[in-house]
Design a protein around this motif. Structure first.
Motif, short mmCIF file in Angstrom:
data_model
loop_
_atom_site.label_atom_id
_atom_site.label_comp_id
_atom_site.label_asym_id
_atom_site.label_seq_id
_atom_site.Cartn_x
_atom_site.Cartn_y
_atom_site.Cartn_z
N TYR A 1 -3.69 -11.81 12.60
CA TYR A 1 -4.07 -10.93 11.48
C TYR A 1 -5.49 -10.39 11.72
N PHE B 1 -10.92 -0.33 11.29
CA PHE B 1 -10.40 -0.43 9.92
C PHE B 1 -11.55 -0.57 8.93
N GLU C 1 -4.95 -0.33 -1.52
CA GLU C 1 -3.84 0.37 -0.87
C GLU C 1 -4.13 0.65 0.59
N GLN C 2 -5.40 0.60 0.98
CA GLN C 2 -5.77 0.84 2.38
C GLN C 2 -5.45 -0.36 3.28
N SER D 1 -3.06 -3.20 4.91
CA SER D 1 -1.65 -3.34 5.24
C SER D 1 -1.09 -4.58 4.53
N GLU D 2 0.21 -4.62 4.37
CA GLU D 2 0.86 -5.78 3.76
C GLU D 2 0.60 -7.03 4.59
N ASN D 3 0.49 -6.85 5.89
CA ASN D 3 0.20 -7.95 6.79
C ASN D 3 -1.13 -8.62 6.44
#
Length: 172
Positions: free
Chosen positions: A62, A68, A118-119, A121-123
């Motif tokens: 992760y 990012f 929201e920026q 990731s689900e990960n």
């Protein structure tokens, strides 16, 4: 010479016969003391070298890369209501500090922070806890605020603390 050894053996048998229970209890006590020392040293001085223990074993799956982080900060700082953004990751917790310009309402600030999730990731959201600290200086029109919020991996959403100052009533 042989007689001296026989006398020593007889003395040992006599001591064993008179103090059999005490000798056995003493040996048990010594064995228990040694076991306690071994367990204590292995508990306090053994184990993992990391301060996090084994909680970070899968963190390489992760990653939070610099691109990012810089993109996240740039997206937030492009908003005219935001002065500055700080992003820090320690272990499995991401700390984000957002400083808003004066006259920003608390509700607007909270919604901007929630929208910034929201920026991710689900990960990343499934692995990291996220802590927000929102600040706004006081101006002529507003008192300003400092509020903290957190999003837990297992939680349902972003939860804000209640930092409303309580004014005590004076008794008459």
């Amino acid at each position: 010479m042989l007689l001296g050894r026989v006398n020593n053996l007889n003395k040992l048998k006599e001591i064993w016969g008179k103090n059999k229970v005490l000798i056995v209890l003493g040996l048990i006590l010594i064995i228990c003391f040694i076991a306690i020392l071994i367990v204590t040293f292995s508990y306090f001085f053994g184990g993992s070298e990391s301060v996090y223990g084994d909680r970070l074993d899968e963190i390489e799956n992760y990653p939070i890369d610099d691109s990012f982080v810089s993109e996240y900060i740039a997206n937030l700082e492009s908003d005219e209501m935001i002065n500055s953004v700080s992003f820090d990751s320690k272990g499995r917790i991401i700390y984000i500090i957002i400083d808003f310009v004066g006259d920003t309402s608390l509700v607007e600030a909270q919604s901007k922070a929630a929208a910034s999730l929201e920026q991710f990731s689900e990960n990343l959201l499934s692995y990291y806890d996220i802590n927000f600290t929102l600040t706004c200086g006081s101006t002529e029109n507003s008192e300003g605020f400092t509020i903290m919020g957190a999003r837990n991996v297992a939680g349902s959403g972003l939860v804000w603390n209640n930092n409303t100052p309580v004014e005590s009533e004076e008794e008459s």
